[in-house]
Scaffold this motif. Structure first.
Motif, PDB file in Angstrom:
ATOM      1  N   ARG A 162      38.423   7.581  20.772  1.00  0.00           N
ATOM      2  CA  ARG A 162      37.009   7.133  20.053  1.00  0.00           C
ATOM      3  C   ARG A 162      36.795   7.675  18.702  1.00  0.00           C
ATOM      4  NH1 ARG A 162      34.923   7.774  25.511  1.00  0.00           N
ATOM      5  NH2 ARG A 162      34.923   5.589  26.561  1.00  0.00           N
ATOM      6  N   ALA A 163      37.548   8.957  18.542  1.00  0.00           N
ATOM      7  CA  ALA A 163      37.323   9.781  17.405  1.00  0.00           C
ATOM      8  C   ALA A 163      38.332   9.285  16.343  1.00  0.00           C
ATOM      9  CB  ALA A 163      37.538  11.387  17.497  1.00  0.00           C
ATOM     10  N   SER A 164      39.202   8.119  16.692  1.00  0.00           N
ATOM     11  CA  SER A 164      40.413   7.932  16.060  1.00  0.00           C
ATOM     12  C   SER A 164      40.354   6.669  15.239  1.00  0.00           C
ATOM     13  CB  SER A 164      41.676   8.127  16.525  1.00  0.00           C
ATOM     14  OG  SER A 164      41.785   9.429  17.002  1.00  0.00           O
ATOM     15  N   GLY A 165      38.927   6.152  15.271  1.00  0.00           N
ATOM     16  CA  GLY A 165      38.702   4.602  14.818  1.00  0.00           C
ATOM     17  C   GLY A 165      39.166   4.568  13.537  1.00  0.00           C
ATOM     18  N   GLY A 166      39.937   3.437  13.011  1.00  0.00           N
ATOM     19  CA  GLY A 166      40.312   3.031  11.564  1.00  0.00           C
ATOM     20  C   GLY A 166      41.955   3.524  11.602  1.00  0.00           C
ATOM     21  N   PRO A 187      38.436   1.524  18.482  1.00  0.00           N
ATOM     22  CA  PRO A 187      37.916   2.479  19.421  1.00  0.00           C
ATOM     23  C   PRO A 187      37.717   1.780  20.693  1.00  0.00           C
ATOM     24  CG  PRO A 187      36.992   3.329  17.610  1.00  0.00           C
ATOM     25  CD  PRO A 187      37.420   2.063  17.321  1.00  0.00           C
ATOM     26  N   VAL A 188      37.438   0.588  20.819  1.00  0.00           N
ATOM     27  CA  VAL A 188      36.954  -0.134  22.072  1.00  0.00           C
ATOM     28  C   VAL A 188      38.197  -0.174  22.934  1.00  0.00           C
ATOM     29  CG1 VAL A 188      37.909  -2.378  21.344  1.00  0.00           C
ATOM     30  CG2 VAL A 188      36.019  -2.379  22.900  1.00  0.00           C
ATOM     31  N   LEU A 189      39.497   0.053  22.489  1.00  0.00           N
ATOM     32  CA  LEU A 189      40.707   0.044  23.484  1.00  0.00           C
ATOM     33  C   LEU A 189      40.747   1.460  24.185  1.00  0.00           C
ATOM     34  CD1 LEU A 189      43.482  -0.922  20.823  1.00  0.00           C
ATOM     35  CD2 LEU A 189      42.491  -2.466  22.623  1.00  0.00           C
ATOM     36  N   ALA A 190      39.672   2.126  23.977  1.00  0.00           N
ATOM     37  CA  ALA A 190      39.517   3.418  24.838  1.00  0.00           C
ATOM     38  C   ALA A 190      39.122   3.036  26.337  1.00  0.00           C
ATOM     39  CB  ALA A 190      38.646   4.435  24.291  1.00  0.00           C
ATOM     40  N   ARG A 191      38.651   1.990  26.346  1.00  0.00           N
ATOM     41  CA  ARG A 191      38.211   1.452  27.643  1.00  0.00           C
ATOM     42  C   ARG A 191      39.262   1.432  28.800  1.00  0.00           C
ATOM     43  NH1 ARG A 191      34.217  -3.596  25.668  1.00  0.00           N
ATOM     44  NH2 ARG A 191      32.667  -2.125  24.612  1.00  0.00           N
ATOM     45  N   SER A 192      40.588   1.075  28.355  1.00  0.00           N
ATOM     46  CA  SER A 192      41.751   0.985  29.076  1.00  0.00           C
ATOM     47  C   SER A 192      42.366   2.279  29.564  1.00  0.00           C
ATOM     48  CB  SER A 192      42.910  -0.018  28.583  1.00  0.00           C
ATOM     49  OG  SER A 192      43.328   0.674  27.230  1.00  0.00           O
ATOM     50  N   LEU A 201      55.895  -2.469  19.600  1.00  0.00           N
ATOM     51  CA  LEU A 201      55.565  -1.005  20.141  1.00  0.00           C
ATOM     52  C   LEU A 201      55.768   0.206  18.984  1.00  0.00           C
ATOM     53  CD1 LEU A 201      57.083  -1.198  23.490  1.00  0.00           C
ATOM     54  CD2 LEU A 201      54.604  -1.559  22.784  1.00  0.00           C
ATOM     55  N   TYR A 202      54.569   0.767  18.880  1.00  0.00           N
ATOM     56  CA  TYR A 202      54.297   2.023  18.217  1.00  0.00           C
ATOM     57  C   TYR A 202      54.004   3.460  18.768  1.00  0.00           C
ATOM     58  CZ  TYR A 202      54.833  -1.253  14.003  1.00  0.00           C
ATOM     59  OH  TYR A 202      55.164  -1.970  13.081  1.00  0.00           O
ATOM     60  N   VAL A 203      54.427   4.446  18.333  1.00  0.00           N
ATOM     61  CA  VAL A 203      53.857   5.700  18.853  1.00  0.00           C
ATOM     62  C   VAL A 203      52.838   5.936  17.789  1.00  0.00           C
ATOM     63  CG1 VAL A 203      54.247   8.328  19.191  1.00  0.00           C
ATOM     64  CG2 VAL A 203      56.024   6.484  19.960  1.00  0.00           C
ATOM     65  N   LEU A 204      51.474   6.129  18.462  1.00  0.00           N
ATOM     66  CA  LEU A 204      50.372   6.385  17.511  1.00  0.00           C
ATOM     67  C   LEU A 204      49.894   7.691  17.411  1.00  0.00           C
ATOM     68  CD1 LEU A 204      47.170   4.167  17.468  1.00  0.00           C
ATOM     69  CD2 LEU A 204      47.115   6.664  17.443  1.00  0.00           C
ATOM     70  N   LYS A 205      49.980   8.080  16.028  1.00  0.00           N
ATOM     71  CA  LYS A 205      49.686   9.649  15.930  1.00  0.00           C
ATOM     72  C   LYS A 205      48.277   9.577  15.747  1.00  0.00           C
ATOM     73  CE  LYS A 205      53.712  11.462  16.638  1.00  0.00           C
ATOM     74  NZ  LYS A 205      54.311  12.165  15.580  1.00  0.00           N
ATOM     75  N   TRP A 206      47.293  10.078  16.319  1.00  0.00           N
ATOM     76  CA  TRP A 206      45.694  10.189  16.292  1.00  0.00           C
ATOM     77  C   TRP A 206      45.219  10.834  14.929  1.00  0.00           C
ATOM     78  CZ3 TRP A 206      44.494   6.588  19.838  1.00  0.00           C
ATOM     79  CH2 TRP A 206      45.536   6.840  21.165  1.00  0.00           C
ATOM     80  N   VAL A 207      44.278  10.229  14.173  1.00  0.00           N
ATOM     81  CA  VAL A 207      43.803  10.870  13.173  1.00  0.00           C
ATOM     82  C   VAL A 207      42.523  11.932  13.503  1.00  0.00           C
ATOM     83  CG1 VAL A 207      42.049   9.090  12.796  1.00  0.00           C
ATOM     84  CG2 VAL A 207      42.698  10.531  10.739  1.00  0.00           C
ATOM     85  N   GLY A 208      42.078  11.339  14.932  1.00  0.00           N
ATOM     86  CA  GLY A 208      41.081  12.344  15.614  1.00  0.00           C
ATOM     87  C   GLY A 208      41.517  13.578  16.345  1.00  0.00           C
ATOM     88  N   ALA A 209      43.119  13.655  16.354  1.00  0.00           N
ATOM     89  CA  ALA A 209      43.425  14.663  17.044  1.00  0.00           C
ATOM     90  C   ALA A 209      43.234  16.060  16.457  1.00  0.00           C
ATOM     91  CB  ALA A 209      45.086  14.645  17.141  1.00  0.00           C
TER      92      ALA A 209
END
Length: 251
Positions: free
Chosen positions: A89-93, A73-78, A31-39
């Protein structure tokens, strides 16, 4: 270099901090705490996280493991909340992952004792990087098995938001008046010389750990290596002394 993993499952948002990081499972089953590049804070917050975190680790400070975390970004569906969906969606990659510390509690300076030597080392480190986000109100310290963990350094290295005036930051005094470990300021002379030497030696590797994808296209620089050289110059100059930017003990 950071390890590279891929997010395979979005677990839940962590509703703390302005960027509202997410908890994800990666393909290494961790498990990771994800920090968004699109934030809203953008990629420079992630650069600060990596440079500060990897430098802290090389100074012997307890920082959770960092990883370059690839997100589809497809994971945004959940995620049912539209605002978080948009951020995903703004943080793909390439994003930043910080290893999740299970069972951790938020540090409260009124409830937890801290080793004076470790407290002084954390305060010294925060003064070096100009970390404004370790106040007693929001210390960004976790208490877990094995002791403290230092987290959330995205608000440090503020000079990189204005490279034209960056040199002025090199001698800028550090305001520790609200720091959660302010009581350790009187112990700074005992750790200063050792940590300055360690930081100077560790700086090249810490700077090299910054993913190039977050340094490309930086205004005023031709290449990612040029940006790395600028970070190195800034912190090398701050370390060179006199280190009068260190806070003094409260009178």
């Amino acid at each position: 270099m950071l390890s590279e993993v891929t997010a395979v499952r979005y677990v839940t948002p962590l509703r703390e901090g302005g960027s509202m990081p997410g908890l994800v499972e990666a393909d290494d089953r961790r498990l990771y705490v994800l920090k968004w590049v699109g934030a809203a804070q953008g990629r420079k917050a992630l650069v600060a996280e990596v440079l500060a975190g990897e430098l802290a680790r090389r100074l012997g400070l307890p920082v959770p493991e960092l990883a370059l975390l690839d997100l589809d970004p497809v994971l945004a569906r959940s995620e049912p909340e539209p605002q978080i969906q948009d951020q995903m969606r703004a943080s793909g990659g390439a994003n930043l992952g910080m290893a999740y510390v299970s069972g951790a509690l938020n540090f409260d300076p009124l409830c937890f004792d801290t080793d004076l030597d470790l407290a002084a080392r954390v305060l010294w480190f925060d003064a070096l990087i100009g970390n404004v986000d370790r106040s007693w109100r929001n210390p960004n310290l976790l208490v877990a098995a094995g002791g403290l963990r230092l987290i959330d350094h995205g608000a440090s290295l503020i000079f990189h938001h204005s490279w034209k005036s960056a040199e002025a930051w090199r001698r800028k005094p550090y305001d520790a008046s609200d720091h959660a470990l302010r009581h350790a300021a009187g112990h700074l002379p005992q750790v200063d010389a050792e940590l300055a030497g360690l930081a100077a030696a560790a700086l090249p590797a810490a700077v090299a750990a910054i993913p190039g994808v977050w340094l490309d296209d930086e205004p005023g620089f031709a290449t990612a290596e040029d940006v790395r050289a600028a970070y190195t110059a800034q912190l090398t100059a701050r370390l060179a002394g006199p280190r009068d930017w260190l806070p003094e003990a409260a009178s």
